[in-house]
Design a protein around this motif. Structure first.
Motif, short mmCIF file in Angstrom:
data_model
loop_
_atom_site.label_atom_id
_atom_site.label_comp_id
_atom_site.label_asym_id
_atom_site.label_seq_id
_atom_site.Cartn_x
_atom_site.Cartn_y
_atom_site.Cartn_z
N VAL A 72 23.67 -7.87 27.49
CA VAL A 72 24.29 -7.46 28.63
C VAL A 72 23.17 -7.45 29.83
N PHE A 73 23.56 -8.32 30.78
CA PHE A 73 22.48 -8.50 32.09
C PHE A 73 23.17 -7.52 33.01
N ALA A 74 21.96 -6.90 33.64
CA ALA A 74 22.55 -5.99 34.79
C ALA A 74 22.45 -6.47 35.92
N GLU A 75 23.72 -7.13 36.25
CA GLU A 75 23.94 -7.90 37.40
C GLU A 75 25.60 -7.44 37.77
N ILE A 76 25.83 -8.03 39.22
CA ILE A 76 27.07 -7.47 39.70
C ILE A 76 27.73 -8.81 39.95
N PRO A 77 28.92 -9.10 39.02
CA PRO A 77 29.32 -8.34 37.90
C PRO A 77 28.36 -8.52 36.90
N PRO A 78 28.52 -7.34 35.88
CA PRO A 78 27.60 -7.66 34.37
C PRO A 78 27.91 -8.87 33.82
N ARG A 79 27.01 -9.41 33.29
CA ARG A 79 27.07 -10.63 32.46
C ARG A 79 26.71 -10.32 31.01
N VAL A 80 27.70 -10.83 30.46
CA VAL A 80 27.50 -10.64 28.92
C VAL A 80 27.17 -11.97 28.06
N VAL A 81 26.44 -12.26 27.22
CA VAL A 81 26.26 -13.21 26.55
C VAL A 81 26.18 -13.02 25.00
#
Length: 119
Positions: A72-81
């Motif tokens: 999970v990357f702390a971005e807005i919106p969160p990015r999950v890879v």
């Protein structure tokens, strides 16, 4: 000390593992992730006709089993890879062999099914 499983023992967890890696959604996720990490939407679009809930459940089980990792990357919106783990990547060759077999024999199997159903 963990010993090797016995698939013919009804109480052996190997049966659960075979059930998991034999699941069509698991097979398709492994095949899609073989070329590298993907986001949930990319997996869903690549598989086609899978409900988001079912794909989420599949990915959670695969993560629990150590076959995929979720970042999970702390971005807005969160990015999950999602990425195959080394153990998950070890399924690529066996699954690819089975996939090739299924694609090769699909016409003969479809013909056999049609003939069987006609009786």
């Amino acid at each position: 000390m963990v010993t090797k499983g016995n698939v013919f023992d009804p109480n052996c967890p190997t049966r659960v593992i075979l059930d998991r890696i034999g699941d069509k959604w698991t097979v398709l996720v492994v095949l899609l992730l073989r070329d590298g990490p993907l986001r949930f939407t990319e997996l869903r679009n690549g598989i086609g006709r899978v409900a988001p809930k079912v794909l989420t459940q599949t990915l959670r089980r695969m993560e629990r089993d150590g076959l995929v990792s979720r970042e999970v990357f702390a971005e807005i919106p969160p990015r999950v890879v999602y990425t195959l783990t080394p153990m998950g990547a070890s399924l690529i060759d066996p699954i690819s062999v089975l996939t090739t077999w299924a694609e090769t024999h699909m016409p003969a199997i479809t013909k056999a099914q049609t003939q069987y159903d006609a009786v």
